[in-house]
Enzyme design. Structure first.
Site, PDB file in Angstrom:
ATOM      1  N   CYS A 102      64.233  -7.446  25.468  1.00 39.51           N
ATOM      2  CA  CYS A 102      63.439  -8.019  26.571  1.00 39.51           C
ATOM      3  C   CYS A 102      63.092  -9.489  26.339  1.00 39.51           C
ATOM      4  O   CYS A 102      62.620 -10.166  27.244  1.00 39.51           O
ATOM      5  CB  CYS A 102      62.179  -7.196  26.789  1.00 39.51           C
ATOM      6  SG  CYS A 102      62.543  -5.480  27.154  1.00 39.51           S
ATOM      7  N   ASN A 127      60.535  -2.668  34.883  1.00 40.22           N
ATOM      8  CA  ASN A 127      60.882  -3.425  33.672  1.00 40.22           C
ATOM      9  C   ASN A 127      62.405  -3.549  33.582  1.00 40.22           C
ATOM     10  O   ASN A 127      63.090  -2.595  33.230  1.00 40.22           O
ATOM     11  CB  ASN A 127      60.321  -2.690  32.450  1.00 40.22           C
ATOM     12  CG  ASN A 127      60.620  -3.407  31.146  1.00 40.22           C
ATOM     13  OD1 ASN A 127      61.498  -4.260  31.079  1.00 40.22           O
ATOM     14  ND2 ASN A 127      59.889  -3.059  30.100  1.00 40.22           N
ATOM     15  N   HIS A 162      57.557 -11.549  30.631  1.00 43.83           N
ATOM     16  CA  HIS A 162      58.406 -10.374  30.771  1.00 43.83           C
ATOM     17  C   HIS A 162      57.591  -9.308  31.517  1.00 43.83           C
ATOM     18  O   HIS A 162      56.435  -9.042  31.172  1.00 43.83           O
ATOM     19  CB  HIS A 162      58.833  -9.887  29.391  1.00 43.83           C
ATOM     20  CG  HIS A 162      59.419  -8.523  29.407  1.00 43.83           C
ATOM     21  ND1 HIS A 162      60.392  -8.161  30.307  1.00 43.83           N
ATOM     22  CD2 HIS A 162      59.152  -7.424  28.646  1.00 43.83           C
ATOM     23  CE1 HIS A 162      60.707  -6.892  30.092  1.00 43.83           C
ATOM     24  NE2 HIS A 162      59.971  -6.419  29.113  1.00 43.83           N
TER      25      HIS A 162
HETATM   26  O1  UT7 Z   1      59.900  -4.048  27.627  1.00 43.09           O
HETATM   27  C1  UT7 Z   1      59.563  -3.918  26.310  1.00 43.09           C
HETATM   28  C2  UT7 Z   1      58.119  -3.992  26.075  1.00 43.09           C
HETATM   29  N1  UT7 Z   1      57.472  -2.777  26.505  1.00 43.09           N
HETATM   30  C3  UT7 Z   1      56.171  -2.767  26.737  1.00 43.09           C
HETATM   31  O2  UT7 Z   1      55.544  -3.783  26.632  1.00 43.09           O
HETATM   32  C4  UT7 Z   1      55.493  -1.463  27.053  1.00 43.09           C
HETATM   33  C5  UT7 Z   1      54.119  -1.434  26.422  1.00 43.09           C
HETATM   34  N2  UT7 Z   1      53.392  -0.198  26.649  1.00 43.09           N
HETATM   35  C6  UT7 Z   1      52.881   0.130  27.863  1.00 43.09           C
HETATM   36  O3  UT7 Z   1      53.071  -0.590  28.827  1.00 43.09           O
HETATM   37  C7  UT7 Z   1      52.015   1.352  27.970  1.00 43.09           C
HETATM   38  O4  UT7 Z   1      51.669   1.825  26.686  1.00 43.09           O
HETATM   39  C8  UT7 Z   1      52.686   2.534  28.774  1.00 43.09           C
HETATM   40  C9  UT7 Z   1      52.788   2.161  30.243  1.00 43.09           C
HETATM   41  C10 UT7 Z   1      54.060   2.799  28.201  1.00 43.09           C
HETATM   42  C11 UT7 Z   1      51.824   3.789  28.661  1.00 43.09           C
HETATM   43  O5  UT7 Z   1      50.519   3.537  29.141  1.00 43.09           O
HETATM   44  P1  UT7 Z   1      49.248   4.003  28.285  1.00 43.09           P
HETATM   45  O6  UT7 Z   1      48.064   3.647  29.052  1.00 43.09           O
HETATM   46  O7  UT7 Z   1      49.401   3.378  26.914  1.00 43.09           O
HETATM   47  O8  UT7 Z   1      49.425   5.562  28.266  1.00 43.09           O
HETATM   48  P2  UT7 Z   1      49.531   6.552  27.018  1.00 43.09           P
HETATM   49  O9  UT7 Z   1      50.869   6.436  26.378  1.00 43.09           O
HETATM   50  O10 UT7 Z   1      48.320   6.404  26.173  1.00 43.09           O
HETATM   51  O11 UT7 Z   1      49.420   7.936  27.758  1.00 43.09           O
HETATM   52  C12 UT7 Z   1      48.201   8.353  28.381  1.00 43.09           C
HETATM   53  C13 UT7 Z   1      48.416   9.723  28.935  1.00 43.09           C
HETATM   54  C14 UT7 Z   1      49.029  10.711  27.947  1.00 43.09           C
HETATM   55  O12 UT7 Z   1      48.464  11.970  28.177  1.00 43.09           O
HETATM   56  P3  UT7 Z   1      47.272  12.531  27.253  1.00 43.09           P
HETATM   57  O13 UT7 Z   1      47.826  12.552  25.869  1.00 43.09           O
HETATM   58  O14 UT7 Z   1      46.154  11.541  27.430  1.00 43.09           O
HETATM   59  O15 UT7 Z   1      47.007  13.867  27.849  1.00 43.09           O
HETATM   60  C15 UT7 Z   1      50.489  10.752  28.327  1.00 43.09           C
HETATM   61  O16 UT7 Z   1      51.097  11.981  27.988  1.00 43.09           O
HETATM   62  O17 UT7 Z   1      49.344   9.669  30.038  1.00 43.09           O
HETATM   63  C16 UT7 Z   1      50.408  10.602  29.815  1.00 43.09           C
HETATM   64  N3  UT7 Z   1      51.618  10.034  30.404  1.00 43.09           N
HETATM   65  C17 UT7 Z   1      51.949  10.204  31.694  1.00 43.09           C
HETATM   66  N4  UT7 Z   1      51.346  10.875  32.685  1.00 43.09           N
HETATM   67  C18 UT7 Z   1      51.927  10.847  33.886  1.00 43.09           C
HETATM   68  C19 UT7 Z   1      52.549   9.252  29.798  1.00 43.09           C
HETATM   69  N5  UT7 Z   1      53.500   8.925  30.691  1.00 43.09           N
HETATM   70  C20 UT7 Z   1      53.139   9.496  31.864  1.00 43.09           C
HETATM   71  C21 UT7 Z   1      53.709   9.516  33.142  1.00 43.09           C
HETATM   72  N6  UT7 Z   1      53.072  10.188  34.123  1.00 43.09           N
HETATM   73  N7  UT7 Z   1      54.845   8.856  33.431  1.00 43.09           N
END
Ligand code: UT7
Length: 331
Positions: A112, A284, A254
Site C-alpha cells: 500500500c 482499500n 492511503h
Molecule cells: O492497507 C494496509 C493498511 N491496512 C490498514 O491500515 C488497516 C488497519 N486496521 C483497521 O482499519 C481496523 O483494525 C479494521 C477495520 C480492520 C477493524 O476494525 P476494528 O475496529 O479494529 O475492529 P476489530 O478487529 O477490533 O473487531 C471488532 C469486532 C470483533 O468482534 P468481537 O471480538 O468484538 O466480538 C470482530 O470479530 O468486530 C468484529 N468484526 C466484524 N463484524 C462485522 C470484524 N470484522 C467484521 C465485519 N463485520 N466485517
C-alpha cells in the site's frame, strides 16, 4: 540536478461495484459495521477476465493524455503493484498495451506504500537527468487474493489503478521532499505469504512448489502502527521540504480506514477541509488508492495547479512513507 514537475494524472476502476449490502450476503457483516468502522460503502472488483495490466494501462493513458504527451514520449514506466498478472512483473505488459515503445518498464513492490515509493524512485531518475518523462502507476487487484470467507479482511480490499506523469524541468522543482521507512520485524502483521509444498526431485534434492495464501492482516496492530507512524513520517517529509503543516493545501493518505485518516489529520493539526478522502466509493485499493484520490480531486478541480500536496502510504512490509509535491507544471 534537474527539477521535477507532475503534469498529468489518470485513474481507472473495473466495472463491477460491490456494496456493503452485497457483502452482508456473503459473510456475517452489515452495512452499519463496515461504514462505521471503516467509512467504506462500496468498492469496485475485477472479474476473472479483467487483468491488472489492462486496468493500469487505462489509468496510464488518461494520465499521458492529461499531460499532453503520447505514449512514445514516455522514457520510464514504474508500476507499483503487489498483484501483477505475471509473477515476473506486469510493467512490460502495460508498456505493450499503451504502445510506450521507447520506455524502460519495471514493477516495484511496496504494497500500500507502493505509489509513494515509486514516485520517489521516479524522482531519482529525473533528478539525475537520466529520464525526462516518467510514468508512475499504482495498481492493484487485491480481490484476487482475499479470503472471501474472512469478514475481517474481505470487506476492506478492492481494485483500481491510478497514475501520474512526471517530467524533468531545467529550472522548476515541484517535488519538495520525502521520507521512506520499512520495518521487517512486523512483516507478519500484514502479509500474503508464499505457500510451499515439498516436491522431491531426487532422493536428496527437493524444491518448493506452490502458490500463495490469502491476505492475512492483524487489523488492530496495523491500525495502531498507522496512526503512530504516519503523522511522524509526514512531519519528517515536511521538514525535508522546509515546510510546515500550515503550508499544505491537501493531504492524501492511503485510503485504508476513514478513522485512520481522521486521526492522522487531528494529530497533525490539519483542517479537515484539506483532507481528501474517497474511501466510501473505492474501499482499500492498495497501491492505487493515493493516485486514484489524487486524480479524482484534480479532475473535480478541487486540486489546482500550484497547490501543495502531502501524500502518505502505509501497509505491508511493513512499509510507510510520505512525499510532498506541488501539482502541475507551473509554480
Ligand atoms: O492497507 C494496509 C493498511 N491496512 C490498514 O491500515 C488497516 C488497519 N486496521 C483497521 O482499519 C481496523 O483494525 C479494521 C477495520 C480492520 C477493524 O476494525 P476494528 O475496529 O479494529 O475492529 P476489530 O478487529 O477490533 O473487531 C471488532 C469486532 C470483533 O468482534 P468481537 O471480538 O468484538 O466480538 C470482530 O470479530 O468486530 C468484529 N468484526 C466484524 N463484524 C462485522 C470484524 N470484522 C467484521 C465485519 N463485520 N466485517
Amino acid at each position: 540536478m534537474k527539477g521535477l514537475t507532475i503534469i498529468g494524472s489518470g485513474s481507472a476502476v473495473p466495472n463491477q461495484v460491490l456494496s456493503n449490502q452485497d457483502l452482508s450476503s456473503i459473510v456475517d457483516t452489515s452495512d452499519e459495521w463496515i461504514e462505521s468502522r471503516t467509512g467504506m460503502k462500496e468498492r469496485y472488483v475485477s472479474s476473472a477476465q479483467e487483468s491488472l495490466a489492462q486496468l493500469a494501462a487505462k489509468a496510464a493513458i488518461n494520465a499521458i493524455s492529461m499531460a499532453n504527451l503520447t505514449p512514445e514520449d514516455i522514457d520510464l514506466i514504474i508500476l507499483a503493484t503487489s498483484t501483477p498478472d505475471d509473477l515476473f512483473g506486469s510493467a512490460c505488459q502495460v508498456q505493450n498495451i499503451i504502445g510506450a515503445k521507447r520506455a524502460v518498464a519495471f514493477d516495484l513492490t511496496a504494497a500500500c506504500s507502493g505509489f509513494v515509493f515509486a514516485l520517489v524512485t521516479a524522482s531519482q531518475f529525473i533528478r539525475q537527468g537520466v529520464y525526462r518523462n516518467v510514468l508512475v502507476i499504482g495498481a492493484d487487484v487485491l480481490s484476487r487474493w482475499v479470503n472471501w470467507e474472512d469478514r475481517t479482511t474481505c470487506v476492506l480490499f478492492a481494485d483500481g489503478a491510478g497514475a501520474v506523469v512526471c517530467q524533468s524541468h531545467e529550472t522548476k522543482d515541484n517535488f519538495l521532499g520525502f521520507e521512506l521507512c520499512s520495518d521487517g520485524t512486523q512483516n507478519s502483521s500484514l502479509n500474503l505469504a508464499y505457500m510451499g509444498t515439498t516436491h522431491n526431485l531426487l532422493e536428496n534434492i527437493s524444491v518448493g512448489s506452490g502458490s500463495y495464501q490469502t491476505i492475512n492482516m492483524k487489523g488492530k496492530e496495523v491500525y495502531r502502527f498507522a496512526v503512530e507512524k504516519v503523522p511522524e513520517v509526514i512531519e519528517k517529509a515536511l521538514h525535508r521540504s522546509n515546510l510546515t503543516i500550515e503550508d499544505i493545501d491537501w493531504l492524501i493518505l492511503h485510503q485504508a480506514n476513514q478513522r485512520i485518516i481522521d486521526s492522522v489529520a487531528t494529530r497533525l493539526g490539519l483542517d479537515k477541509q484539506k483532507v481528501i478522502s474517497n474511501i466510501s466509493k473505492y474501499g482499500n485499493t492498495s497501491a492505487a488508492s493515493i493516485p486514484l484520490a489524487l486524480d479524482e480531486a484534480i479532475r473535480q478541480s478541487r486540486i489546482k495547479p500550484g497547490d501543495i500536496i502531502a501524500i502518505s502510504g502505509f501497509g505491508a512490509g511493513l512499509t510507510w512513507g510520505a512525499a510532498i509535491f506541488c501539482w502541475g507544471g507551473s509554480n
